[in-house]
Design a protein around this motif. Sequence first.
Motif, PDB file in Angstrom:
ATOM      1  N   LYS A   1       6.575   2.838 -13.428  1.00  0.00           N
ATOM      2  CA  LYS A   1       5.274   2.646 -12.788  1.00  0.00           C
ATOM      3  C   LYS A   1       4.938   1.164 -12.731  1.00  0.00           C
ATOM      4  CE  LYS A   1       0.502   4.228 -12.941  1.00  0.00           C
ATOM      5  NZ  LYS A   1      -0.440   5.171 -13.564  1.00  0.00           N
ATOM      6  N   GLU A   2       5.122   0.460 -13.840  1.00  0.00           N
ATOM      7  CA  GLU A   2       4.851  -0.983 -13.859  1.00  0.00           C
ATOM      8  C   GLU A   2       5.744  -1.731 -12.875  1.00  0.00           C
ATOM      9  OE1 GLU A   2       4.579  -3.141 -17.500  1.00  0.00           O
ATOM     10  OE2 GLU A   2       3.359  -1.589 -18.445  1.00  0.00           O
TER      11      GLU A   2
ATOM     12  N   VAL B   1       2.968   5.617  -6.052  1.00  0.00           N
ATOM     13  CA  VAL B   1       2.796   5.587  -7.507  1.00  0.00           C
ATOM     14  C   VAL B   1       1.539   6.353  -7.914  1.00  0.00           C
ATOM     15  CG1 VAL B   1       2.362   4.084  -9.490  1.00  0.00           C
ATOM     16  CG2 VAL B   1       4.092   3.439  -7.805  1.00  0.00           C
ATOM     17  N   GLU B   2       0.492   6.244  -7.125  1.00  0.00           N
ATOM     18  CA  GLU B   2      -0.763   6.923  -7.437  1.00  0.00           C
ATOM     19  C   GLU B   2      -0.687   8.429  -7.230  1.00  0.00           C
ATOM     20  OE1 GLU B   2      -3.585   4.761  -5.087  1.00  0.00           O
ATOM     21  OE2 GLU B   2      -3.708   3.125  -6.562  1.00  0.00           O
ATOM     22  N   ASP B   3       0.265   8.896  -6.422  1.00  0.00           N
ATOM     23  CA  ASP B   3       0.483  10.335  -6.245  1.00  0.00           C
ATOM     24  C   ASP B   3       1.342  10.791  -7.425  1.00  0.00           C
ATOM     25  OD1 ASP B   3       1.310  12.900  -5.607  1.00  0.00           O
ATOM     26  OD2 ASP B   3       1.726  12.426  -3.507  1.00  0.00           O
ATOM     27  N   GLU B   4       0.674  11.121  -8.515  1.00  0.00           N
ATOM     28  CA  GLU B   4       1.357  11.396  -9.773  1.00  0.00           C
ATOM     29  C   GLU B   4       2.440  12.465  -9.639  1.00  0.00           C
ATOM     30  OE1 GLU B   4      -0.084  12.778 -14.117  1.00  0.00           O
ATOM     31  OE2 GLU B   4      -1.178  11.095 -13.243  1.00  0.00           O
TER      32      GLU B   4
ATOM     33  N   PHE C   1       5.421  10.900  -7.590  1.00  0.00           N
ATOM     34  CA  PHE C   1       6.043   9.824  -8.354  1.00  0.00           C
ATOM     35  C   PHE C   1       6.799  10.381  -9.558  1.00  0.00           C
ATOM     36  CE2 PHE C   1       5.936   6.519 -11.659  1.00  0.00           C
ATOM     37  CZ  PHE C   1       6.676   5.538 -11.011  1.00  0.00           C
ATOM     38  N   ASN C   2       6.138  11.229 -10.339  1.00  0.00           N
ATOM     39  CA  ASN C   2       6.789  11.778 -11.528  1.00  0.00           C
ATOM     40  C   ASN C   2       8.011  12.613 -11.173  1.00  0.00           C
ATOM     41  OD1 ASN C   2       5.012  10.507 -13.239  1.00  0.00           O
ATOM     42  ND2 ASN C   2       3.780  12.331 -13.646  1.00  0.00           N
TER      43      ASN C   2
ATOM     44  N   LYS D   1       0.824  -1.213   0.000  1.00  0.00           N
ATOM     45  CA  LYS D   1       0.000   0.000   0.000  1.00  0.00           C
ATOM     46  C   LYS D   1       0.858   1.263   0.000  1.00  0.00           C
ATOM     47  CE  LYS D   1      -4.047   1.903   2.404  1.00  0.00           C
ATOM     48  NZ  LYS D   1      -3.806   3.270   2.293  1.00  0.00           N
TER      49      LYS D   1
ATOM     50  N   LEU E   1       4.578  -0.982  -9.269  1.00  0.00           N
ATOM     51  CA  LEU E   1       3.317  -1.654  -8.955  1.00  0.00           C
ATOM     52  C   LEU E   1       3.515  -3.167  -8.821  1.00  0.00           C
ATOM     53  CD1 LEU E   1       0.770   0.389 -11.103  1.00  0.00           C
ATOM     54  CD2 LEU E   1       1.070   0.428  -8.600  1.00  0.00           C
TER      55      LEU E   1
ATOM     56  N   GLN F   1       2.087   1.568  -3.580  1.00  0.00           N
ATOM     57  CA  GLN F   1       0.975   1.887  -4.465  1.00  0.00           C
ATOM     58  C   GLN F   1       0.526   3.332  -4.276  1.00  0.00           C
ATOM     59  OE1 GLN F   1      -2.278  -0.851  -4.319  1.00  0.00           O
ATOM     60  NE2 GLN F   1      -3.485   0.291  -5.796  1.00  0.00           N
ATOM     61  N   SER F   2       0.465   3.782  -3.042  1.00  0.00           N
ATOM     62  CA  SER F   2       0.074   5.154  -2.756  1.00  0.00           C
ATOM     63  C   SER F   2       1.064   6.145  -3.374  1.00  0.00           C
ATOM     64  CB  SER F   2      -0.017   5.350  -1.242  1.00  0.00           C
ATOM     65  OG  SER F   2      -0.244   6.692  -0.920  1.00  0.00           O
TER      66      SER F   2
END
Length: 137
Positions: A100-101, A15-18, A21-22, A9, A104, A12-13
């Motif tokens: 990202k892949e 990665v989801e925070d664009e 993460f970016n 989690k 994840l 994942q969190s």
Amino acid sequence: MSVEILDGKTIQSFVEDEGAFNSSVDGRFAALDTNHDGLLSYSEMAHELMSLRVLEKHFGVDESAMSHDELVELYRGLFAKFDRDGNGTVDLAEFRAEMKEVMLAVANGLGFLPVQMVVEEGSFLKVAVDRELAKAA
């Protein structure tokens, strides 16, 4: 290096925070892009992968037991995963998508149970843990 507790989690969190993460991925991309042309060549990525001993540390492959040709083949295979359009270079969008892949997949592999893990300073996993700690504070 530091010992951290993390779970799927947390990753994942991150990665989801664009934005977070970016920012992290873009920074790594810029560091790898030694000629500053906005593209990563095989030699730029292979140099980094070899210096980090990625195969040994993350895949349990003893590089010293492999021939030079076998190592080149493995590193070319890793590069090909990033070079999604097959043009011989990796642009920022391709790098972001593959990272990202990868992240994840790590999150899925860890699952929901927390694990204690040694992570390197500046690694994506360390950034994910630090981000989670900052949110909790």
